[in-house]
Design an enzyme around this catalytic site. Structure first.
Site, PDB file in Angstrom:
ATOM      1  N   HIS A  12     -35.928 -10.836 -36.979  1.00 50.61           N
ATOM      2  CA  HIS A  12     -34.759 -11.363 -37.685  1.00 50.61           C
ATOM      3  C   HIS A  12     -35.044 -12.725 -38.347  1.00 50.61           C
ATOM      4  O   HIS A  12     -34.148 -13.570 -38.433  1.00 50.61           O
ATOM      5  CB  HIS A  12     -33.564 -11.459 -36.719  1.00 50.61           C
ATOM      6  CG  HIS A  12     -33.792 -12.379 -35.549  1.00 50.61           C
ATOM      7  ND1 HIS A  12     -33.353 -12.094 -34.275  1.00 50.61           N
ATOM      8  CD2 HIS A  12     -34.407 -13.593 -35.459  1.00 50.61           C
ATOM      9  CE1 HIS A  12     -33.687 -13.087 -33.464  1.00 50.61           C
ATOM     10  NE2 HIS A  12     -34.320 -14.014 -34.159  1.00 50.61           N
ATOM     11  N   HIS A  59     -28.659 -18.418 -31.661  1.00 52.44           N
ATOM     12  CA  HIS A  59     -29.548 -19.574 -31.880  1.00 52.44           C
ATOM     13  C   HIS A  59     -28.752 -20.871 -32.011  1.00 52.44           C
ATOM     14  O   HIS A  59     -28.947 -21.637 -32.960  1.00 52.44           O
ATOM     15  CB  HIS A  59     -30.390 -19.388 -33.131  1.00 52.44           C
ATOM     16  CG  HIS A  59     -31.326 -18.210 -33.114  1.00 52.44           C
ATOM     17  ND1 HIS A  59     -30.904 -16.904 -33.190  1.00 52.44           N
ATOM     18  CD2 HIS A  59     -32.674 -18.150 -33.046  1.00 52.44           C
ATOM     19  CE1 HIS A  59     -31.952 -16.093 -33.173  1.00 52.44           C
ATOM     20  NE2 HIS A  59     -33.035 -16.826 -33.087  1.00 52.44           N
ATOM     21  N   HIS A 193     -44.105 -15.277 -31.743  1.00 56.60           N
ATOM     22  CA  HIS A 193     -43.987 -16.459 -32.600  1.00 56.60           C
ATOM     23  C   HIS A 193     -43.655 -17.697 -31.790  1.00 56.60           C
ATOM     24  O   HIS A 193     -43.044 -17.622 -30.737  1.00 56.60           O
ATOM     25  CB  HIS A 193     -42.986 -16.267 -33.749  1.00 56.60           C
ATOM     26  CG  HIS A 193     -41.536 -16.075 -33.413  1.00 56.60           C
ATOM     27  ND1 HIS A 193     -41.058 -15.050 -32.636  1.00 56.60           N
ATOM     28  CD2 HIS A 193     -40.428 -16.763 -33.811  1.00 56.60           C
ATOM     29  CE1 HIS A 193     -39.738 -15.107 -32.568  1.00 56.60           C
ATOM     30  NE2 HIS A 193     -39.318 -16.155 -33.273  1.00 56.60           N
ATOM     31  N   GLU A 240     -37.987 -13.526 -27.369  1.00 54.53           N
ATOM     32  CA  GLU A 240     -36.969 -12.639 -27.963  1.00 54.53           C
ATOM     33  C   GLU A 240     -37.322 -11.166 -27.773  1.00 54.53           C
ATOM     34  O   GLU A 240     -36.460 -10.294 -27.950  1.00 54.53           O
ATOM     35  CB  GLU A 240     -36.804 -12.940 -29.456  1.00 54.53           C
ATOM     36  CG  GLU A 240     -36.159 -14.294 -29.722  1.00 54.53           C
ATOM     37  CD  GLU A 240     -36.060 -14.638 -31.207  1.00 54.53           C
ATOM     38  OE1 GLU A 240     -35.276 -15.540 -31.545  1.00 54.53           O
ATOM     39  OE2 GLU A 240     -36.766 -14.011 -32.038  1.00 54.53           O
TER      40      GLU A 240
HETATM   41  C1  DHB Z   1     -38.163 -17.862 -37.432  1.00 55.83           C
HETATM   42  C2  DHB Z   1     -38.113 -16.784 -36.546  1.00 55.83           C
HETATM   43  C3  DHB Z   1     -36.999 -16.580 -35.730  1.00 55.83           C
HETATM   44  O1  DHB Z   1     -36.875 -15.576 -34.828  1.00 55.83           O
HETATM   45  C4  DHB Z   1     -35.904 -17.443 -35.825  1.00 55.83           C
HETATM   46  O2  DHB Z   1     -34.827 -17.190 -35.070  1.00 55.83           O
HETATM   47  C5  DHB Z   1     -35.955 -18.539 -36.681  1.00 55.83           C
HETATM   48  C6  DHB Z   1     -37.083 -18.744 -37.488  1.00 55.83           C
HETATM   49  C7  DHB Z   1     -39.320 -18.089 -38.349  1.00 55.83           C
HETATM   50  O3  DHB Z   1     -40.389 -17.480 -38.149  1.00 55.83           O
HETATM   51  O4  DHB Z   1     -39.187 -18.839 -39.316  1.00 55.83           O
HETATM   52 FE    FE Z   2     -35.052 -15.879 -33.533  1.00 52.73          FE
END
Ligand code: DHB
Ligand code: FE
Length: 287
Positions: A12, A59, A193, A240
């Site tokens: 997302h 978030h 990530h 996540e």
């Molecule tokens: C990014 C990824 C995410 O899951 C999020 O909630 C906010 C930013 C990103 O990779 O920029």
């Molecule tokens: Fe996220």
């Protein structure tokens, strides 16, 4: 009785919202990502869900660090989208399904989950971007929504095992809902990530691909990791993945893979998409 048609798990990343607004789907940077979605949309057109139950992380839009429910279930008739800081265009409100929400809340509490119920709730990019990817065009969404948020922001996080149990309990609740509705279960976020700190930009492709495989046939395997194992293997925000685990656990019986896509990177994130059809007795009964 309600029927679970299957699950869709997807990343997302907020930048997706900007790419949609600027019609960049065919741009070389974006194409390998957006190309994953048409086969899943075609499947959704076939199985025609009425409701989407969505596991995701809030978030900081409803809950900030001062008040952080581990799990919260929306029970509103409508959920408005607001921008929690990424500057992406907001989308039209999504319709809720208070009947299913309360049935899930009652079932979860009966199952001894101490959840927070929310009769007012806003939804952030983690709910709206998957909606926009699966049902493009915005506006008149074809599904009602039950949002279920999971704390992946502030430690201590729930464990993957607890996330699995939550998803399984929600799956049983949907299966015992006395309405002739077709339900798709979404899990949003991930895959690996990390957005800040020394490991900012961390991506672990072998781990992500292992998880995408395991989610099809042996999802319990992922419940053996701790939340900190996920931080180590998938990055701080890779936790996540627990939303994917919950969405998968809602499916009982046989599942078949409809489609999968994995693309690195979009923004700082390894993006994944996995659609699973529920081939269990529930679907056969409804057919
Ligand atoms: C990014 C990824 C995410 O899951 C999020 O909630 C906010 C930013 C990103 O990779 O920029
Ligand atoms: Fe996220």
């Amino acid at each position: 009785m309600a029927t679970i048609v299957g699950s869709v798990m997807t990343s997302h990343v907020p930048a997706i919202g900007r790419a949609i607004a600027k019609h960049l789907e065919a741009d070389p940077y974006w194409k390998p990502f957006f190309d994953g979605y048409p086969p899943v949309r075609a499947w959704l057109d076939r199985v025609k869900p009425d409701v989407a139950v969505v596991f995701y992380q809030d978030h900081g839009l409803n809950f900030f660090l001062d008040k952080m429910p581990t799990f919260a279930v929306g029970a509103a008739a409508e959920y408005r989208n607001a921008d929690e800081g990424w500057g992406i265009p907001t989308v039209e409100p999504v319709r809720g399904d208070p009947g299913l929400s309360w049935h899930i809340i009652e079932s979860l509490v009966a199952d001894e989950f101490d959840i927070t119920s929310c009769q007012e709730m806003k939804v952030d990019h983690a709910l709206t971007l998957p909606m926009a990817l699966l049902w493009p065009g915005g506006g008149d969404w074809p599904v009602r929504v039950v949002p279920i948020t999971m704390n992946h922001v502030q430690h201590p996080l729930p464990s993957p095992r607890r996330s699995y149990a939550l998803g399984a309990s929600v799956g049983r609740a949907i299966g015992s809902w006395d309405e002739n509705a077709r339900v798709v279960v979404l899990g949003t976020g991930g895959l690996s990530h990390q957005l800040d700190g020394k490991r900012a930009g961390f991506i672990n492709k072998p781990f992500d691909l292992m998880c995408m495989e395991a989610l099809v046939d042996e999802p319990e395997k992922l419940a053996r990791y701790s939340a900190l194992d996920l931080v180590r293997e998938a990055g701080a925000q890779g936790t996540e993945l627990m939303a994917w685990i919950a969405a998968r656990a809602a499916l009982t019986g046989r599942v078949s893979k409809v489609h999968a896509n994995y693309h690195v990177p979009i923004s700082n994130t390894a993006t994944g998409l996995l659609a699973l059809q529920n081939d269990g007795p529930a679907l056969a009964r409804a057919a």
